[in-house]
Design an enzyme around this catalytic site. Structure first.
Site, PDB file in Angstrom:
ATOM      1  N   SER A 211      -6.510  -1.101  -0.747  1.00 60.54           N
ATOM      2  CA  SER A 211      -6.585   0.548  -1.140  1.00 60.54           C
ATOM      3  C   SER A 211      -5.246   1.444  -0.993  1.00 60.54           C
ATOM      4  CB  SER A 211      -7.527   1.311  -0.146  1.00 60.54           C
ATOM      5  OG  SER A 211      -7.152   1.065   1.261  1.00 60.54           O
TER       6      SER A 211
ATOM      7  N   ASP B  98      -7.028  10.288   8.622  1.00 62.88           N
ATOM      8  CA  ASP B  98      -6.412   9.046   8.114  1.00 62.88           C
ATOM      9  C   ASP B  98      -4.884   9.083   8.059  1.00 62.88           C
ATOM     10  OD1 ASP B  98      -5.776   7.003   6.145  1.00 62.88           O
ATOM     11  OD2 ASP B  98      -6.993   7.617   4.618  1.00 62.88           O
TER      12      ASP B  98
ATOM     13  N   HIS C 230      -3.480   5.993   4.801  1.00 70.59           N
ATOM     14  CA  HIS C 230      -3.260   6.672   3.437  1.00 70.59           C
ATOM     15  C   HIS C 230      -2.320   7.659   3.256  1.00 70.59           C
ATOM     16  CE1 HIS C 230      -6.652   3.871   3.436  1.00 70.59           C
ATOM     17  NE2 HIS C 230      -6.354   3.593   2.219  1.00 70.59           N
TER      18      HIS C 230
END
Length: 439
Positions: free
Chosen positions: A164, A415, A418
């Site tokens: 990802s 998060d 990311h």
């Protein structure tokens, strides 16, 4: 000038097809214990894997006593980075400098941003993280030029291979390229893990391939993304989803990632040879370091020995910036400025994984004996990334997480793995363009 906040809103009418959830690995596990699957741990899908917090904390406490010993055993002197040709600027060594002009695009001008990385749309109030650019020492790094890039890539095909974080980079690349031409999605699988876009005017295709381990794996998850059994990894077999397409690519961007830290059973020659953090199983503890070495050895062996020779960029480890905890116990990333030079260089995990990458990359280049010198390239994004704690998604994975009446602010998960799009990750693609055009 950046558009006003009024323009930085969702443009659902402009979206082409359903937008899958972002699927970051989100497992920020330290190497002395295995964290539970994060809510960003799946390739795509719905829901979040949130179980196992108490068990993980207990295990962490039991194993912390062995931390010092493991640290001494695990951290060896990392292999030095490949030498930069004398007289050329090292584009990976530099600093972030103010860039008043701001980003090349916004969420209002690009429709390729996954919702979970769309910090602008989700209400991030500060814009300062968008006003920096990467400046190598001794030279300038040109900002991404979509027309020049696409002109150079006429009739070419790219494969972006990884997890990802690689998809995070692909979003940035698509946004930058769409300034010259809007691509058309010509393929996607059921869960949107694997996708392909075509730039018609240039006959240029860009394929995104989901393979978080790069090697053959069996992952057992329920529909909420929660692990139901240990991952099974075949250390001597590459994932066919990318090797089967390899000959169709003129350029490849490939990387490893945080999935390698997960609890897993390891197989070789059709037999179980050990595991990483397998509880209640009488298996040899091999550790994730063994896994990462072996996986990269297989990857580089394939690249060197296969007859087809695309230009391959191996992107280095992407650091996370959780502070005061992990994703599941209050860890956050609230900084709004880059680190100054020398202020922060990463954590123990970062150093271990980056060291493994440099070690295996250098071995591969040496083993190739010059045959892939111009084809296998290191895309070292680590230094420019580790100094940008302000560029992560943080709490802005969801729309206005702190809106009145929505939730307790202390319970909002961050998060810190990311990256916001746009954001510092755009500089990764500035490096790509520079390396492509120079070659």
């Amino acid at each position: 000038m950046l558009p006003s906040r009024a323009t930085l809103q969702p443009r659902h009418a402009a979206r082409a097809g359903p937008e899958p959830e972002a699927t970051g690995v989100g497992t920020s596990a330290r190497w002395w214990w295995a964290s539970p699957p994060s809510p960003w741990g799946r390739g795509a899908g719905k829901g979040s894997g949130m179980g196992g917090h108490v068990a993980v904390k207990a295990v962490g406490c039991l194993l912390l006593a062995g931390l010092a010993f493991r640290l001494l055993c695990s951290i060896s002197s990392p292999s030095p980075p490949p030498e930069v040709t004398k007289g050329k600027c090292d584009i990976f060594n530099g600093e972030w400098v103010p860039n008043p002009s701001g980003p090349a695009y916004t969420n209002a001008t690009c429709r390729f941003i996954d919702d979970h990385q769309n910090c602008m749309m989700n209400g991030r109030p500060d814009m300062g993280y968008l006003r920096w650019r990467w400046k190598p020492y001794g030279c300038d790094l040109p900002l991404f030029d979509a027309v020049r890039f696409l002109d150079a890539m006429r009739n070419k095909a790219w494969g972006l291979i990884g997890d990802s974080i690689l998809r995070n980079q692909a979003q940035s690349l698509l946004c930058l390229l769409s300034k010259a031409e809007e691509p058309v999605m010509v393929y996607h699988d059921k869960e949107f893990r694997n996708r392909r876009w075509h730039f018609e005017s240039y006959n240029f295709t860009l394929s995104l391939i989901w393979t978080p381990f790069l090697i053959k794996s069996e992952v057992f998850e329920n529909e909420n993304g929660e692990s139901t059994s240990e991952i099974q990894l075949h250390l001597d077999t590459l994932d066919a989803i990318w090797t089967s397409q390899y000959e169709s690519f003129d350029y490849v961007l490939i990387s490893g990632g945080q999935w390698f830290l997960r609890t897993a059973v390891y197989w070789e020659n059709g037999k179980v040879v050990g595991c990483h953090y397998c509880q209640n199983k009488k298996l040899t503890e091999l550790g994730f370091e063994h896994l990462y070495h072996r996986a990269l050895q297989e990857v580089f062996r394939f690249i060197i020995t296969t007859k087809h020779k695309p230009v391959v960029f191996f992107r280095t480890w992407a650091p996370q910036h959780f502070e005061n905890g992990e994703w599941f116990n209050g860890g956050a990333c609230n900084r709004v400025l880059p680190y100054k030079k020398g202020e922060y260089g990463g954590n123990d995990m970062d150093h271990i994984m980056k060291g493994i990458e440099l070690d295996e990359f250098n071995k591969a280049v040496a083993a190739a004996n010059g045959s892939v010198e111009k084809k296998l390239k290191l895309l070292d994004t680590y230094s420019l990334s580790v100094t940008r704690p302000d560029g992560h998604v943080g709490p802005y994975r969801t729309l206005y997480p702190f809106a009145k009446g929505r939730t307790n602010a202390a319970s909002v998960q961050h998060d810190c793995l990311h990256w916001c799009v746009p954001g510092p990750i755009d500089a990764w693609n500035d490096l790509v363009m520079k390396m492509v055009l120079d070659s």
